[in-house]
Enzyme design. Structure first.
Site, PDB file in Angstrom:
ATOM      1  CG  HIS A 111      85.004  33.225  77.168  1.00 48.37           C
ATOM      2  ND1 HIS A 111      84.975  32.496  76.005  1.00 48.37           N
ATOM      3  CD2 HIS A 111      83.962  34.093  77.101  1.00 48.37           C
ATOM      4  CE1 HIS A 111      83.978  32.907  75.253  1.00 48.37           C
ATOM      5  NE2 HIS A 111      83.337  33.882  75.894  1.00 48.37           N
ATOM      6  CE1 TYR A 193      72.893  39.992  75.286  1.00 45.31           C
ATOM      7  CE2 TYR A 193      74.771  39.079  76.465  1.00 45.31           C
ATOM      8  CZ  TYR A 193      74.116  39.350  75.279  1.00 45.31           C
ATOM      9  OH  TYR A 193      74.695  38.988  74.095  1.00 45.31           O
ATOM     10  CG  HIS A 199      76.906  31.268  80.511  1.00 43.04           C
ATOM     11  ND1 HIS A 199      76.331  32.512  80.351  1.00 43.04           N
ATOM     12  CD2 HIS A 199      77.230  30.844  79.268  1.00 43.04           C
ATOM     13  CE1 HIS A 199      76.293  32.821  79.068  1.00 43.04           C
ATOM     14  NE2 HIS A 199      76.836  31.823  78.389  1.00 43.04           N
TER      15      HIS A 199
END
Length: 256
Positions: A111, A193, A199
Protein backbone atom coordinates in the site's frame (compact mmCIF):
# COMPACT_ATOMS: atom_id res chain seq x y z
CA UNK A 1 -21.66 5.32 19.69
CA UNK A 2 -24.87 5.96 21.62
CA UNK A 3 -25.06 2.33 22.72
CA UNK A 4 -21.96 2.64 24.88
CA UNK A 5 -23.89 4.35 27.67
CA UNK A 6 -25.85 1.11 28.10
CA UNK A 7 -22.75 -0.74 29.29
CA UNK A 8 -23.36 -0.10 32.97
CA UNK A 9 -24.09 -2.11 36.10
CA UNK A 10 -27.12 -1.00 38.05
CA UNK A 11 -27.35 -1.67 41.76
CA UNK A 12 -30.38 -1.15 43.92
CA UNK A 13 -29.91 0.86 47.07
CA UNK A 14 -30.90 0.17 50.62
CA UNK A 15 -34.36 1.66 50.04
CA UNK A 16 -35.37 -1.64 48.43
CA UNK A 17 -35.63 -3.20 51.85
CA UNK A 18 -38.17 -0.61 53.08
CA UNK A 19 -41.90 -1.02 52.58
CA UNK A 20 -45.08 0.42 54.10
CA UNK A 21 -46.50 -1.30 57.16
CA UNK A 22 -49.81 -1.72 55.33
CA UNK A 23 -48.23 -3.64 52.40
CA UNK A 24 -47.02 -7.18 52.39
CA UNK A 25 -43.43 -7.83 51.38
CA UNK A 26 -43.29 -9.39 47.91
CA UNK A 27 -40.02 -11.28 47.17
CA UNK A 28 -40.75 -11.20 43.46
CA UNK A 29 -40.32 -7.43 43.48
CA UNK A 30 -36.79 -7.46 44.84
CA UNK A 31 -34.47 -6.17 42.14
CA UNK A 32 -31.33 -8.13 41.54
CA UNK A 33 -28.53 -5.96 42.86
CA UNK A 34 -26.22 -6.92 40.04
CA UNK A 35 -28.46 -6.60 36.98
CA UNK A 36 -26.22 -6.11 33.94
CA UNK A 37 -27.59 -4.86 30.64
CA UNK A 38 -26.59 -6.83 27.56
CA UNK A 39 -24.20 -5.24 25.06
CA UNK A 40 -26.18 -4.05 22.01
CA UNK A 41 -26.04 -6.44 19.05
CA UNK A 42 -24.95 -3.57 16.79
CA UNK A 43 -21.72 -3.30 18.75
CA UNK A 44 -21.13 -7.04 19.15
CA UNK A 45 -21.55 -7.57 15.40
CA UNK A 46 -19.00 -4.90 14.43
CA UNK A 47 -16.01 -6.63 12.93
CA UNK A 48 -12.74 -5.79 14.62
CA UNK A 49 -14.29 -4.88 17.98
CA UNK A 50 -13.04 -6.61 21.11
CA UNK A 51 -13.92 -5.78 24.66
CA UNK A 52 -11.20 -7.70 26.41
CA UNK A 53 -7.72 -6.47 27.22
CA UNK A 54 -5.13 -7.57 24.67
CA UNK A 55 -1.59 -8.19 25.88
CA UNK A 56 0.96 -7.63 23.16
CA UNK A 57 3.55 -10.33 22.55
CA UNK A 58 6.19 -9.50 19.87
CA UNK A 59 6.82 -13.22 19.30
CA UNK A 60 3.29 -13.50 17.89
CA UNK A 61 4.18 -11.22 14.97
CA UNK A 62 7.80 -11.93 14.05
CA UNK A 63 9.34 -9.82 16.81
CA UNK A 64 7.66 -6.58 15.79
CA UNK A 65 6.94 -4.11 18.60
CA UNK A 66 3.75 -2.04 18.53
CA UNK A 67 4.04 1.75 18.64
CA UNK A 68 1.23 1.90 21.20
CA UNK A 69 -0.42 -0.70 23.39
CA UNK A 70 -3.96 -2.00 22.97
CA UNK A 71 -6.44 -0.05 25.05
CA UNK A 72 -10.18 -0.53 25.24
CA UNK A 73 -11.92 2.05 23.06
CA UNK A 74 -8.79 2.84 20.99
CA UNK A 75 -8.50 1.57 17.41
CA UNK A 76 -5.40 1.53 15.23
CA UNK A 77 -6.29 3.42 12.04
CA UNK A 78 -4.55 3.96 8.70
CA UNK A 79 -5.59 5.80 5.54
CA UNK A 80 -3.89 4.42 2.43
CA UNK A 81 -3.99 3.43 -1.23
CA UNK A 82 -4.19 -0.33 -1.67
CA UNK A 83 -1.81 -1.80 -4.23
CA UNK A 84 -1.84 -5.26 -5.80
CA UNK A 85 1.43 -6.07 -7.49
CA UNK A 86 1.72 -8.07 -10.68
CA UNK A 87 3.22 -11.54 -10.48
CA UNK A 88 6.30 -10.33 -12.35
CA UNK A 89 6.95 -7.39 -10.03
CA UNK A 90 6.41 -9.62 -7.00
CA UNK A 91 9.00 -12.02 -8.42
CA UNK A 92 11.42 -9.10 -8.79
CA UNK A 93 10.85 -8.13 -5.14
CA UNK A 94 11.55 -11.68 -3.96
CA UNK A 95 14.69 -11.83 -6.08
CA UNK A 96 16.05 -8.81 -4.18
CA UNK A 97 16.28 -10.90 -0.99
CA UNK A 98 19.42 -12.52 -2.42
CA UNK A 99 21.03 -9.08 -2.84
CA UNK A 100 20.44 -7.81 0.70
CA UNK A 101 23.05 -7.88 3.49
CA UNK A 102 20.36 -8.32 6.17
CA UNK A 103 17.69 -10.88 6.97
CA UNK A 104 14.05 -9.86 6.56
CA UNK A 105 10.73 -10.53 4.89
CA UNK A 106 8.88 -9.48 1.75
CA UNK A 107 5.67 -7.63 2.65
CA UNK A 108 2.54 -9.33 1.34
CA UNK A 109 -0.05 -6.53 1.71
CA UNK A 110 1.29 -3.57 -0.26
CA UNK A 111 0.00 0.00 0.00
CA UNK A 112 0.86 3.69 -0.13
CA UNK A 113 0.28 5.31 3.26
CA UNK A 114 -1.63 8.61 3.34
CA UNK A 115 -1.54 8.96 7.12
CA UNK A 116 0.46 7.84 10.10
CA UNK A 117 -0.87 4.90 12.09
CA UNK A 118 -3.45 6.72 14.21
CA UNK A 119 -5.35 6.00 17.42
CA UNK A 120 -9.06 6.54 16.78
CA UNK A 121 -11.59 6.55 19.63
CA UNK A 122 -14.45 4.11 19.19
CA UNK A 123 -17.13 6.79 19.36
CA UNK A 124 -15.38 8.75 16.57
CA UNK A 125 -15.45 5.93 14.03
CA UNK A 126 -18.85 6.54 12.45
CA UNK A 127 -18.39 10.29 11.92
CA UNK A 128 -14.76 9.85 10.78
CA UNK A 129 -15.74 7.27 8.15
CA UNK A 130 -18.55 9.47 6.82
CA UNK A 131 -16.28 12.53 6.68
CA UNK A 132 -13.54 10.61 4.87
CA UNK A 133 -16.06 9.25 2.37
CA UNK A 134 -17.26 12.78 1.61
CA UNK A 135 -13.70 14.05 1.32
CA UNK A 136 -12.71 11.37 -1.22
CA UNK A 137 -15.77 12.07 -3.36
CA UNK A 138 -14.32 15.51 -4.08
CA UNK A 139 -11.19 14.17 -5.85
CA UNK A 140 -10.80 12.79 -9.35
CA UNK A 141 -8.86 9.56 -10.06
CA UNK A 142 -5.14 10.12 -10.61
CA UNK A 143 -1.97 8.32 -11.65
CA UNK A 144 1.10 7.46 -9.57
CA UNK A 145 4.44 6.49 -11.11
CA UNK A 146 6.93 4.06 -9.55
CA UNK A 147 10.52 5.30 -9.67
CA UNK A 148 13.40 4.58 -7.24
CA UNK A 149 14.11 2.23 -4.35
CA UNK A 150 14.41 4.09 -1.06
CA UNK A 151 15.05 3.15 2.56
CA UNK A 152 12.89 3.99 5.57
CA UNK A 153 13.05 3.44 9.33
CA UNK A 154 10.18 3.83 11.78
CA UNK A 155 10.29 6.49 14.50
CA UNK A 156 11.09 3.96 17.22
CA UNK A 157 14.02 2.59 15.18
CA UNK A 158 12.66 -0.92 15.65
CA UNK A 159 12.15 -1.75 11.97
CA UNK A 160 13.77 -0.79 8.68
CA UNK A 161 12.03 -0.91 5.29
CA UNK A 162 12.82 -0.85 1.60
CA UNK A 163 10.19 0.83 -0.54
CA UNK A 164 9.51 1.93 -4.10
CA UNK A 165 9.16 5.70 -4.27
CA UNK A 166 5.91 6.93 -5.85
CA UNK A 167 5.60 10.15 -7.83
CA UNK A 168 2.44 12.04 -8.81
CA UNK A 169 2.96 14.71 -11.48
CA UNK A 170 -0.33 16.63 -11.26
CA UNK A 171 -0.18 17.20 -7.48
CA UNK A 172 -3.47 15.41 -6.69
CA UNK A 173 -1.80 13.07 -4.21
CA UNK A 174 -0.41 15.98 -2.16
CA UNK A 175 -3.74 17.85 -2.24
CA UNK A 176 -5.50 14.69 -1.07
CA UNK A 177 -3.04 14.24 1.81
CA UNK A 178 -3.48 17.89 2.84
CA UNK A 179 -7.26 17.42 2.92
CA UNK A 180 -6.89 14.29 5.05
CA UNK A 181 -4.62 16.22 7.42
CA UNK A 182 -7.33 18.87 7.84
CA UNK A 183 -9.83 16.14 8.70
CA UNK A 184 -7.43 14.61 11.23
CA UNK A 185 -6.97 18.00 12.87
CA UNK A 186 -10.69 18.05 13.66
CA UNK A 187 -10.10 14.97 15.81
CA UNK A 188 -6.84 16.33 17.23
CA UNK A 189 -4.93 13.55 15.49
CA UNK A 190 -1.39 14.01 14.12
CA UNK A 191 -0.93 14.99 10.49
CA UNK A 192 1.20 13.10 7.99
CA UNK A 193 4.96 13.58 8.00
CA UNK A 194 6.28 17.01 6.99
CA UNK A 195 8.88 15.59 4.60
CA UNK A 196 6.48 13.26 2.78
CA UNK A 197 7.96 10.42 0.77
CA UNK A 198 5.12 8.45 -0.80
CA UNK A 199 6.22 4.88 -1.26
CA UNK A 200 5.27 1.20 -1.35
CA UNK A 201 7.21 -0.70 1.31
CA UNK A 202 8.00 -4.20 0.02
CA UNK A 203 10.66 -5.42 2.49
CA UNK A 204 11.14 -5.10 6.25
CA UNK A 205 13.64 -6.25 8.84
CA UNK A 206 14.00 -5.84 12.59
CA UNK A 207 16.10 -3.03 14.05
CA UNK A 208 17.80 -0.02 12.49
CA UNK A 209 19.67 -1.46 9.50
CA UNK A 210 20.01 1.76 7.50
CA UNK A 211 23.81 1.63 7.53
CA UNK A 212 23.81 -1.81 5.91
CA UNK A 213 21.12 -1.10 3.32
CA UNK A 214 22.18 2.39 2.26
CA UNK A 215 25.19 1.18 0.31
CA UNK A 216 23.14 -1.11 -1.96
CA UNK A 217 20.33 1.36 -2.79
CA UNK A 218 21.90 2.46 -6.12
CA UNK A 219 22.13 -1.12 -7.39
CA UNK A 220 18.55 -1.85 -6.27
CA UNK A 221 17.27 1.26 -8.05
CA UNK A 222 19.19 0.29 -11.19
CA UNK A 223 17.62 -3.17 -11.09
CA UNK A 224 14.12 -1.71 -10.59
CA UNK A 225 14.50 0.78 -13.43
CA UNK A 226 15.65 -1.99 -15.75
CA UNK A 227 12.64 -4.08 -14.78
CA UNK A 228 10.18 -1.17 -15.30
CA UNK A 229 11.69 -0.36 -18.69
CA UNK A 230 10.90 -3.91 -19.75
CA UNK A 231 7.49 -3.98 -18.04
CA UNK A 232 6.00 -0.54 -18.63
CA UNK A 233 2.55 -1.63 -17.48
CA UNK A 234 3.94 -1.94 -13.92
CA UNK A 235 5.31 1.60 -13.91
CA UNK A 236 1.97 3.33 -13.28
CA UNK A 237 -0.77 2.92 -10.70
CA UNK A 238 -4.23 4.22 -11.57
CA UNK A 239 -5.78 5.31 -8.28
CA UNK A 240 -9.59 5.18 -8.28
CA UNK A 241 -10.31 4.68 -4.57
CA UNK A 242 -8.86 5.26 -1.12
CA UNK A 243 -8.84 2.75 1.72
CA UNK A 244 -9.06 3.13 5.49
CA UNK A 245 -8.43 0.36 7.99
CA UNK A 246 -9.82 0.73 11.52
CA UNK A 247 -8.99 -2.23 13.73
CA UNK A 248 -9.76 -5.23 11.52
CA UNK A 249 -12.44 -3.47 9.49
CA UNK A 250 -11.55 -2.06 6.05
CA UNK A 251 -13.41 0.68 4.18
CA UNK A 252 -13.07 1.74 0.53
CA UNK A 253 -14.04 5.17 -0.76
CA UNK A 254 -14.35 5.81 -4.49
CA UNK A 255 -13.02 8.97 -6.09
CA UNK A 256 -15.43 10.90 -8.30
Amino acid sequence: MAGLHLIKTYSSDSDEDKHDDDEKHDDSKIVNKQTRLALPASILSLKGVTHEEVIDNPSDHDGRIRSFKHERGNWATLVYIDYTTSDCLHTWMKSMLNELPVQGEIISNLHISLSRTLVLKFHWIESFVESLKLLCSGFHPFVVQLTDVKMYCNEEKTRTFLGIYCQNEDGTLKHLTDAIDCLLAEYQLPSFYEDISYHISFFWCLGDKQTYLKKILPSLTCSLNKYLAENVEDTYIHVKEIQCKIGNKCYSFGLK
